[in-house]
Motif scaffolding. Structure first.
Motif, mmCIF file in Angstrom:
data_model
loop_
_atom_site.group_PDB
_atom_site.id
_atom_site.type_symbol
_atom_site.label_atom_id
_atom_site.label_comp_id
_atom_site.label_asym_id
_atom_site.label_seq_id
_atom_site.Cartn_x
_atom_site.Cartn_y
_atom_site.Cartn_z
ATOM 1 N N TRP A 120 19.381 -8.404 42.242
ATOM 2 C CA TRP A 120 19.751 -9.418 43.249
ATOM 3 C C TRP A 120 20.930 -10.245 42.752
ATOM 4 N N PHE A 128 15.316 -14.380 43.880
ATOM 5 C CA PHE A 128 15.275 -13.085 44.568
ATOM 6 C C PHE A 128 14.902 -13.291 46.027
ATOM 7 N N LEU A 138 21.402 -8.017 47.698
ATOM 8 C CA LEU A 138 20.755 -7.047 46.797
ATOM 9 C C LEU A 138 21.675 -5.865 46.504
#
Ligand SMILES: NS(=O)(=O)c1ccc(-n2ccn(-c3ccc(F)cc3F)c2=O)cc1
Ligand SMILES: [Zn+2]
Length: 260
Positions: A120, A128, A138
């Protein structure tokens, strides 16, 4: 043909009707001749510190090897990426036999399994959970597995799997070098804008699919199939196989390649 085989599969979850956006879903078939060589793509730089490896968790979809992503010790940058990304987990998708199991295909070629290393964007987000909702949040590296010689680097992981046979089981797993699972050639890859392949299916992923597969033995792959979708309490046990999503429409996207 392989297309017929895929349509026979019974995906393990009911595809939701409304998908967020639905314009850039994954996985897809990678058409080699339709991909565009992009000379501006930089070399990929993976720096994985084995000391950040923490545990293996059977989440009822796959088994996740989870990393401590509270510092910049295990990172990915370069390639198509503008920012530095942190490794948070890796997992696999596989079939009930060696004929199918991977999520992406290359000119409709089916591989028996696929590794996903999930990262991430720590330059732009602090967690995240935030990044998973953003279109540049991502980066997932996909590596195809093919059946051949035994993979020495994978064996430590295979030996730990019986400890996480059931859904929701966790086992400590430390000092594992994730870069040992990458193919020798990490400079030849395809990249495209896609999504998570399981719920929440968010369109947040820059996919980086390695051209060169890694080889694992038949017996190593068989241990993946000994895992269960179901928790220890359930009276009907279901073996964890075919945990891949059906392929999604390209919807005009371009797949770029780092090689001619
Ligand atoms: N197969 S894949 O595209 O690599 C893939 C598919 C799904 C996920 N996934 C599922 C739930 N989550 C998740 C975990 C923690 C969290 F806070 C939010 C999430 F969306 C996640 O990252 C992560 C990776
Ligand atoms: Zn995955």
């Amino acid at each position: 043909s392989s297309r017929y085989v895929l349509s026979q599969m019974h995906p393990m979850w009911q595809e939701p009707l409304a998908i967020p956006g639905g314009e850039r879903q994954s996985p897809i078939d990678i058409s080699v001749r339709k991909s565009m060589f992009d000379p501006q793509l930089k070399p990929l730089v993976m720096k994985y510190d084995p000391r950040t490896c923490q545990q293996i968790w059977n989440n009822g979809y796959s088994f996740l090897v989870e990393y401590d992503d509270t510092t910049d010790k295990s990172t990915l940058q370069g390639g198509p990426l503008e920012d530095q990304f942190r490794l948070c987990q890796f997992h696999f998708h596989w079939g009930e036999n060696n004929k199918w199991g991977a999520e992406h295909t290359v000119d409709h070629l089916l591989y028996p399994a696929e590794l996903h290393l999930v990262h991430w964007n720590a330059d732009r987000y602090s967690l995240f959970e935030e990044a998973v909702m953003e279109d540049n949040g991502l980066a997932v590296i996909g590596v195809f597995l093919k059946v051949g010689k035994r993979h020495e680097g994978l064996q430590k992981l295979v030996d730990a799997l019986p400890a996480v046979r059931h859904k929701d089981s966790v086992v400590e797993f430390t000092r594992f070098d994730a870069s040992g699972l990458l193919p020798e050639n990490t400079q030849d890859y395809w990249t495209y804008a896609g999504s998570l392949t399981t719920p929440p299916l968010t369109e947040a992923v820059t996919w980086i699919i390695m051209k060169q597969p890694i080889e694992v033995s038949h017996d190593q792959l068989a241990v993946f199939r000994s895992l269960l979708f179901t928790s220890a309490e359930e009276d009907v046990q279901k073996s964890m196989v075919n945990n891949f999503r059906v392929q999604q429409p390209l919807k005009g996207r371009t797949v770029r390649s780092s090689f001619v």
